[in-house]
Scaffold this motif. Structure first.
Motif, PDB file in Angstrom:
ATOM      1  N   SER A  80      29.504  38.014 -57.158  1.00 52.52           N
ATOM      2  CA  SER A  80      28.552  38.270 -58.238  1.00 52.52           C
ATOM      3  C   SER A  80      27.457  37.209 -58.253  1.00 52.52           C
TER       4      SER A  80
ATOM      5  N   LEU B 159      25.070  38.286 -55.658  1.00 56.15           N
ATOM      6  CA  LEU B 159      24.254  39.377 -56.185  1.00 56.15           C
ATOM      7  C   LEU B 159      23.119  38.844 -57.052  1.00 56.15           C
TER       8      LEU B 159
ATOM      9  N   LEU C 229      25.963  46.250 -63.363  1.00 56.47           N
ATOM     10  CA  LEU C 229      26.039  45.364 -62.197  1.00 56.47           C
ATOM     11  C   LEU C 229      24.675  45.191 -61.555  1.00 56.47           C
TER      12      LEU C 229
ATOM     13  N   PRO D  73      24.469  40.966 -62.667  1.00 59.56           N
ATOM     14  CA  PRO D  73      25.736  40.835 -61.924  1.00 59.56           C
ATOM     15  C   PRO D  73      26.743  39.947 -62.650  1.00 59.56           C
TER      16      PRO D  73
END
Length: 808
Positions: A159, A162, A252, A256
């Motif tokens: 994450s 991301l 998301l 994220p």
């Protein structure tokens, strides 16, 4: 931790350190393990009249506590210090002036070889195995407390990536979502969405669509509307479920978060065909429990297969898919099946729709060997050809490649590696137990032990499989990294030597996020509390009560009970040295208080040595008879030489609980301990070894008790104390019983296990796809070890088997 050593040297305890070192030089052993060190320190403190405060709290005591090994040299002393779990430091201290200098791992391993009397560095070089360079560019856990929480770490790492580079990772996520199909049918995203930008746009439209529907409206009602927007089946079975899944994807993309990432990936339907490898054999559902090597593994894998199929069915139904997931247990076919079904190629797993035991025979290099049971220590020459043959059988049975391969035990993990490498499939390893930590210094003295145990092959296979695996499941944290007092099973593979074979400079990176703690569960249809009388069969209860306490049958039972009303002290395991049932018998024999209050009842495989072909089992059978005779236990012990059907094994715990008995698991070491869960959920107060997995299952004195199987007097005193409390307070037995039941239901169910396992498989699948981490160099290195180290050793063992057959 070398700073602590220097603090001792600079303090007023310097003289104590010097005297203690002098005492070490008086020992016959040159290689001293932690247990030896603590004993010698205790003797030192007693001999010079030290107070308890010095033994427990001095600087020298702290140093001794953290020291795992001493190697005594002529002029100096080598210390292996373990300041925290999973980290070691090696130093050398000069005997004369107490000068301290660090040692490299290479120098330490050279010294180990010299101590074993097998190799001197000046005689030539030795092969060094070092896996660390392959992990240097992988994400790494820093805090030892987080070892075994690999997927949580990986989700946070992903994450953060991301967030840092949303363009690349969102494109990766988009491509990943487009990958998935089932039987040729596209899932999740179709060709109408061609870019990540289009996905973001269409996502808002489809969310508006499903938000206008009733929450419980079936997906089939609006399937074609979703397809026109580019979204295929797999998001959910109702409007509410589809909306939840799509909102996770939307969140998301916008912000994220590791929890959102895990929730989304865990919903993706990407697992339809799963293979569980348990190659050792004698794998079946009736009268087959590993013979006697791998009985716990058989129970574990069967329960896991049932639960996996059920969980996959639930997951697919929630995703809105009509599928038939398939689970295959891959094992070996044994022609001489001894009345079992081990000679049947295909057998359906009871209680399932599409889970099967697939048996593939070993090639007949030596038919008189391969058509029979083979000890787990002798199985190594046959695994490569077994994997090649199994590949064809699996592809035929599954109608394609599996989505996940799970290995079990050292041999099954090696087969899983060979299959996963060829099929390019995600590989999961489950060790159950690694022999290296069971047999002290077995790597150092492998040459003396290899004729019987073939550790050179097994430890090489372990190194290959654990490094090749995409992720590793352990039942407990300490299986990976140990405790402050003891080294973990995987930790023992970090640095070790097999003299004149190789040095392992770095065998495994414990801080790599491939490690995950996922404990197994118990089969709740078979193992349940004794108080649920409506689910128990009266005929089974009466039959097993007679078997335990009164049946006169020389074929199945040894011993009678002079007073069957005494509280039963019960244990059930195979007869081998590690399970230590003979140690429990000796503990009972040496305790008049225990004999006065309880009867000892053992369920332990065979009664006659001539019926066994396993050397350890034969030795333990003979030792148990010797203990009964020497301590005159006639009338106080019952030994049942039976292999119980699964339903009987569940009821037998409850029968013992009916009489307010207790269960004792006295193993010298237990990787996890399924029998502990079985006894606790049945309602039996449980005493279990403190060495291994039980330390994490049992909260000592709260829902069970931890014992030291090496201290028989202490073990007996602990059991007697419990029995005394039960006599004084009739509710005490029930309190411990109820807490044990609650502990299992809250933490150790197969539902919890398989939900986590499938989530891990999906997340590691995404990581492997998206990380662009090049594993090919690692896998090539592993293949080199397989072909240059493992395979020649396996060939030598195969030739030895052939020679033995020729002689016989």
């Amino acid at each position: 931790m070398s700073e602590l050593l220097q603090m001792v040297i600079d303090s007023d305890e310097r003289a104590d350190l010097r005297q203690f070192i002098g005492l070490l030089y008086q020992q016959e052993k040159r290689y001293l393990l932690r247990s030896d060190i603590l004993q010698i320190f205790s003797e030192y403190c007693a001999s010079v009249g030290k107070e308890a405060n010095f033994y427990n709290h001095s600087l020298l005591a702290r140093l001794i506590y953290f020291t795992q090994e001493f190697i005594v040299e002529n002029e100096s002393l080598c210390l292996v210090i373990r300041p925290v779990v999973a980290r070691q430091e090696v130093v050398r201290i000069n005997r004369e002036d107490l000068r301290v200098e660090p040692m490299t791992i290479q120098a330490y391993l050279d010294l180990c070889d010299q101590t074993a009397g097998r190799f001197r560095p000046q005689d030539g070089d030795v092969l060094e195995l070092d896996f660390q360079p392959f992990y240097d560019f992988s994400p790494s856990i820093r805090d030892p407390k987080n070892i075994g929480r690999g997927v949580q770490f990986l989700n946070r790492y992903l994450s953060s990536k991301l967030f840092q580079d949303p363009g690349q990772w969102l494109q990766t996520l988009f491509q990943f979502l487009r990958l998935h199909r089932y039987n040729g049918t596209q899932l999740l995203i179709n060709e109408r969405i061609q870019t990540q930008q289009q996905l973001s746009t269409q996502l808002k439209r489809v969310l508006a669509l499903v938000s206008s529907r009733r929450p419980d409206e079936p997906y089939a009602n609006f399937r074609f509307d979703m397809q026109s927007l580019g979204f295929e089946p797999g998001w959910g079975n109702t409007a509410a479920r589809v909306r939840e899944s799509l909102e996770l994807l939307d969140a998301l993309i916008d912000s994220p978060d590791h929890e959102i990432l895990e929730s989304l990936i865990s919903r993706i339907p990407m697992l339809f065909r799963v293979v569980l490898v348990s190659s050792h054999g004698w794998f079946g559902q009736e009268g087959v429990l590993g013979r006697p090597d791998t009985g716990g593994q058989v129970v574990y894998v069967l329960d896991q297969a049932r639960s996996l199929e059920k969980q996959l069915q639930e997951d697919h139904a929630l995703a809105g898919l009509e599928t038939t997931p398939k689970v295959i247990i891959l094992t070996r076919l044994i022609a001489n099946n001894d009345g079992t079904r081990s000679n049947q190629r295909l057998e359906k797993v009871y209680g399932t729709d599409n889970a099967w035991i697939l048996r593939v025979p070993f090639r007949e290099f030596n038919p008189s060997v391969t058509q029979n049971w083979i000890s787990r220590f002798e199985i190594w020459p046959y695994l490569e050809s077994f994997a090649l043959d199994s590949e064809r059988e699996l592809l035929a049975e599954l109608g394609g490649r599996p989505d996940l391969i799970v290995g079990n035990y050292s041999d099954g993990n090696l087969v899983a590696f060979l299959l996963a490498r060829r099929l390019k499939v995600t590989q999961c390893n489950i060790a159950h137990a690694l022999e290296k930590s069971k047999y002290a210094l077995s790597n150092l003295h492998w040459q003396e032990l290899d004729e019987q145990y073939h550790f050179s092959l097994q430890y090489t296979a372990d190194l290959i499989a654990m490094n090749a695996a995409n992720f590793i499941i352990s039942s407990t944290y300490q299986e990976i990294a140990g405790t402050p007092d003891s080294m973990g099973q995987y930790e023992s593979y970090r640095h070790f030597t097999m003299p004149e074979l190789y040095h392992v400079v770095s065998g495994i990176d414990l801080f790599n996020p491939k490690f995950n703690v996922v404990p197994p569960g118990v089969n709740e249809n078979i193992y349940f509390p004794y108080t649920r009388t409506e689910e128990r069969t009266p005929g089974d209860r009466e039959r097993l009560e007679q078997l335990l306490f009164s049946l006169e049958d020389s074929e199945q039972v040894f011993g009678h009970l002079a007073d069957p009303t005494k509280r039963p002290l019960f244990s059930m395991a195979r007869l081998d040295r590690i399970k230590n049932l003979t140690g429990l018998a000796e503990c009972f024999a040496k305790s008049p208080e225990l004999q006065e209050r309880a009867n000892l009842i053992l369920v332990a495989g065979k009664l006659r040595a001539e019926d066994s072909t396993d050397r350890e089992e034969i030795a333990e059978i003979n030792r148990l008879y010797e203990i009964v005779d020497r301590y005159q236990l006639a009338g106080k012990i019952r030994w049942l030489g039976v292999r119980l059907a699964k339903v009987d094994s569940g009821e037998i715990y409850r029968v013992v609980a009916d009489r307010q008995g207790i269960f004792v698991q006295p193993a010298l070491f237990e990787a996890f301990g399924l029998t502990i869960l079985e006894s606790m959920i049945s309602g039996l107060p449980t005493f279990a070894t403190r060495f291994g997995g039980p330390l994490e299952i049992i909260q000592d004195g709260v829902n069970g008790f931890l014992i030291n199987p090496n201290a028989q007097e202490e073990m007996a005193a602990s059991i007697v104390e419990f029995l005394s409390k039960c006599d004084a307070n009739p509710d005490y037995w029930q309190q411990i019983s109820s807490r044990g039941i609650q502990r299992v239901y809250s933490t150790y169910t197969w539902k919890i296990h398989t939900t986590r396992l499938l989530s891990l498989a999906r997340i590691y699948g995404f990581w492997n796809y998206g990380s662009q981490e090049n594993r090919e160099d690692l896998l090539r290195y592993i293949e080199m070890l397989f072909y240059l180290l493992y395979k020649p050793g396996a060939q030598k063992l195969l030739e030895r088997h052939a020679l033995q057959v020729a002689i016989e």
